[in-house]
Design an enzyme around this catalytic site. Structure first.
Site, PDB file in Angstrom:
ATOM      1  N   GLY A  11       0.828  -1.204  -0.143  1.00  0.00           N
ATOM      2  CA  GLY A  11       0.084   0.100  -0.253  1.00  0.00           C
ATOM      3  C   GLY A  11       0.893   1.311   0.084  1.00  0.00           C
ATOM      4  O   GLY A  11       1.778   1.333   0.706  1.00  0.00           O
ATOM      5  N   ARG A  21      13.221  10.267  -2.771  1.00  0.00           N
ATOM      6  CA  ARG A  21      14.234  11.422  -2.972  1.00  0.00           C
ATOM      7  C   ARG A  21      15.396  11.477  -2.181  1.00  0.00           C
ATOM      8  O   ARG A  21      16.670  11.719  -2.652  1.00  0.00           O
ATOM      9  CB  ARG A  21      13.438  12.783  -2.794  1.00  0.00           C
ATOM     10  CG  ARG A  21      14.092  14.090  -2.912  1.00  0.00           C
ATOM     11  CD  ARG A  21      13.166  15.361  -2.593  1.00  0.00           C
ATOM     12  NE  ARG A  21      14.027  16.673  -2.321  1.00  0.00           N
ATOM     13  CZ  ARG A  21      14.554  16.965  -1.426  1.00  0.00           C
ATOM     14  NH1 ARG A  21      14.506  16.306  -0.246  1.00  0.00           N
ATOM     15  NH2 ARG A  21      15.153  18.196  -1.402  1.00  0.00           N
ATOM     16  N   VAL A  24      17.709   8.631  -3.586  1.00  0.00           N
ATOM     17  CA  VAL A  24      18.350   8.731  -4.743  1.00  0.00           C
ATOM     18  C   VAL A  24      19.267   9.989  -4.491  1.00  0.00           C
ATOM     19  O   VAL A  24      20.576   9.914  -5.074  1.00  0.00           O
ATOM     20  CB  VAL A  24      17.466   9.431  -5.804  1.00  0.00           C
ATOM     21  CG1 VAL A  24      18.128   9.948  -6.986  1.00  0.00           C
ATOM     22  CG2 VAL A  24      16.516   8.205  -6.129  1.00  0.00           C
ATOM     23  N   ASP A 103       5.011  -5.024   6.223  1.00  0.00           N
ATOM     24  CA  ASP A 103       5.554  -6.248   6.610  1.00  0.00           C
ATOM     25  C   ASP A 103       5.600  -7.279   5.619  1.00  0.00           C
ATOM     26  O   ASP A 103       6.609  -8.224   5.418  1.00  0.00           O
ATOM     27  CB  ASP A 103       4.842  -6.747   7.984  1.00  0.00           C
ATOM     28  CG  ASP A 103       3.513  -6.851   7.928  1.00  0.00           C
ATOM     29  OD1 ASP A 103       3.008  -6.528   6.526  1.00  0.00           O
ATOM     30  OD2 ASP A 103       2.690  -7.191   8.550  1.00  0.00           O
ATOM     31  N   THR A 126       4.048   2.639   5.849  1.00  0.00           N
ATOM     32  CA  THR A 126       2.682   2.098   5.823  1.00  0.00           C
ATOM     33  C   THR A 126       2.091   3.169   6.965  1.00  0.00           C
ATOM     34  O   THR A 126       2.441   3.378   7.916  1.00  0.00           O
ATOM     35  CB  THR A 126       2.664   0.904   6.382  1.00  0.00           C
ATOM     36  OG1 THR A 126       1.312   0.330   6.883  1.00  0.00           O
ATOM     37  CG2 THR A 126       3.642   0.660   7.621  1.00  0.00           C
ATOM     38  N   ASP A 128      -0.404   2.262   8.403  1.00  0.00           N
ATOM     39  CA  ASP A 128      -0.858   1.446   9.741  1.00  0.00           C
ATOM     40  C   ASP A 128       0.126   1.622  11.048  1.00  0.00           C
ATOM     41  O   ASP A 128      -0.411   1.079  12.227  1.00  0.00           O
ATOM     42  CB  ASP A 128      -0.886  -0.150   9.382  1.00  0.00           C
ATOM     43  CG  ASP A 128      -2.048  -0.145   8.167  1.00  0.00           C
ATOM     44  OD1 ASP A 128      -2.940   0.681   8.069  1.00  0.00           O
ATOM     45  OD2 ASP A 128      -1.802  -1.077   7.252  1.00  0.00           O
ATOM     46  N   ASP A 130       2.236  -0.330  11.910  1.00  0.00           N
ATOM     47  CA  ASP A 130       2.462  -1.669  12.499  1.00  0.00           C
ATOM     48  C   ASP A 130       3.567  -2.576  12.369  1.00  0.00           C
ATOM     49  O   ASP A 130       3.554  -3.670  12.796  1.00  0.00           O
ATOM     50  CB  ASP A 130       1.116  -2.450  12.377  1.00  0.00           C
ATOM     51  CG  ASP A 130       0.985  -2.912  10.687  1.00  0.00           C
ATOM     52  OD1 ASP A 130       1.981  -2.068   9.890  1.00  0.00           O
ATOM     53  OD2 ASP A 130       0.316  -3.616  10.249  1.00  0.00           O
ATOM     54  N   ARG A 172      -5.991  -1.995   9.219  1.00  0.00           N
ATOM     55  CA  ARG A 172      -5.829  -3.455   9.173  1.00  0.00           C
ATOM     56  C   ARG A 172      -6.519  -4.029  10.272  1.00  0.00           C
ATOM     57  O   ARG A 172      -7.451  -3.752  10.964  1.00  0.00           O
ATOM     58  CB  ARG A 172      -4.285  -4.060   8.533  1.00  0.00           C
ATOM     59  CG  ARG A 172      -4.159  -3.721   7.132  1.00  0.00           C
ATOM     60  CD  ARG A 172      -2.904  -4.528   6.699  1.00  0.00           C
ATOM     61  NE  ARG A 172      -1.956  -4.352   7.657  1.00  0.00           N
ATOM     62  CZ  ARG A 172      -0.842  -5.229   7.354  1.00  0.00           C
ATOM     63  NH1 ARG A 172      -0.915  -6.015   6.157  1.00  0.00           N
ATOM     64  NH2 ARG A 172       0.349  -4.780   8.078  1.00  0.00           N
ATOM     65  N   GLN A 252      -7.347   8.228   3.651  1.00  0.00           N
ATOM     66  CA  GLN A 252      -6.173   8.469   4.567  1.00  0.00           C
ATOM     67  C   GLN A 252      -4.956   8.234   3.751  1.00  0.00           C
ATOM     68  O   GLN A 252      -4.042   8.421   4.397  1.00  0.00           O
ATOM     69  CB  GLN A 252      -6.634   7.496   5.750  1.00  0.00           C
ATOM     70  CG  GLN A 252      -7.687   7.793   6.672  1.00  0.00           C
ATOM     71  CD  GLN A 252      -8.303   6.426   7.277  1.00  0.00           C
ATOM     72  OE1 GLN A 252      -7.849   6.358   8.315  1.00  0.00           O
ATOM     73  NE2 GLN A 252      -9.314   5.697   6.394  1.00  0.00           N
TER      74      GLN A 252
END
Length: 320
Positions: A11, A21, A24, A103, A126, A128, A130, A172, A252
């Site tokens: 995601g 950025r 690189v 993960d 992420t 989340d 988590d 999740r 979100q």
């Protein structure tokens, strides 16, 4: 080390571009070449890869999403798929790989390292939040601010119409976004999968507030704690209150990353390059207690990060 690859997987999250950025430009500063891999592990398998230069990452630090695009790859879960990816490692002369994701992405990168020995530096990206080994993952702060902004707007309508609103947020099977957004947004109740709740208790709290003159309420529900629509239906059935449901969903994930996420992404991206240059083989970079840290990737994947229940209880206390 002369050439590294970079990909985003799983995601998307606000701040991924800032991390790209940083990787690189940090790499180029030290004389390394960077190969951008499109669409995550799918592009790794298909050879959808191209050199990245200073101009490749110009004017992206403020943009949400990922310029490298992202995808989930079922093929990379197979030995045959990973063998094709290794052919492209050799074809492009990669000596290290930066993976930005969650993960699932880290699991694939870890297996690939075990099979072929390619050094990997992982960056947690992420909403989340988590991922163990870091207090914050890239995108979490932006997602929380998006949810809080929505709660603020919904509260205006809830007050005007004297309604109870259910706001379902992502995460999740964890409640990190719900707890942070619920506390910052002054929610009357926060429902998360890590802490047991009953509809009867939620309704009792709503009725108690109504009896003392409270005519509107906001309840934040983590998607892993149950369906906001179903919870709203049950509350209306038990209390008779006019109850509405808002599911924020993928709203979100998008939008301009906050300053915090841009800074975090820049620091983690730069450190990931340093780790590869220093000979690290399979590490994740994160932030703990305000400091940039690195953790063995297998240790990250072997631990489960949990919500701070003290913060959750504080939100409940302040909502009396």
């Amino acid at each position: 080390m002369q050439r590294i690859g970079i990909l985003t997987s799983g995601g998307d999250s606000p701040g991924m571009n800032a991390a790209i950025r940083a990787v690189v430009r940090k790499a180029i500063y030290h004389g390394l070449e960077v190969i951008g891999i499109k669409r995550g592990f799918n592009g790794f398998i298909e050879g959808d890869m191209e050199p990245m230069r200073l101009g490749s990452v110009a004017d992206i630090i403020h943009r949400g999403g990922t310029i490298l695009h992202t995808a989930r790859s079922e093929q990379f879960k197979t030995p045959a798929g990973r063998a094709k990816a290794w052919e492209n490692v050799e074809r492009f002369g990669l000596e290290g790989l930066v993976v930005i994701g969650g993960d699932g992405s880290f699991t694939g990168a870890g297996i690939f390292h075990q099979e072929y020995g390619l050094p990997v530096a992982a960056i947690p990206g992420t909403i989340d939040n988590d991922i163990s080994g870091t207090d914050y993952s890239i995108g979490f702060d932006t997602a929380v601010n998006t949810a809080v902004d929505a709660i603020n707007k919904i509260r205006d309508t809830a007050t005007s119409h004297e309604r109870t609103f259910i706001v379902e947020v992502m995460g999740r099977d964890t409640g990190f976004i719900a707890v942070a957004a619920g506390l910052a947004g002054g929610a009357e109740s926060i429902l998360i999968p890590e802490y047991p709740y009953s509809i009867e208790e939620v309704c009792h709290k709503l009725c108690k507030g109504y009896r003392r003159g409270k005519l509107h309420s906001i309840i934040v529900v983590a998607e892993g704690a149950g369906s906001g629509l179903e919870i709203g239906r049950q509350i209306k059935e038990h209390t008779g209150f006019d109850t509405k449901v808002t599911i924020l969903g993928h709203l979100q994930r998008g939008g301009t990353p906050t300053a915090f996420d841009r800074i975090l992404a820049s620091q983690l991206g730069a450190r990931a390059v340093e780790l590869l240059m220093q000979g690290a083989t399979c590490k994740m970079v994160g932030m703990t207690a305000g400091k940039i840290v690195e953790t063995d990737l297998d240790r990250v994947l072997g631990q489960k990060k949990t919500v701070d229940l003290d913060v959750y209880r504080l939100a409940s206390i302040l909502a009396i």
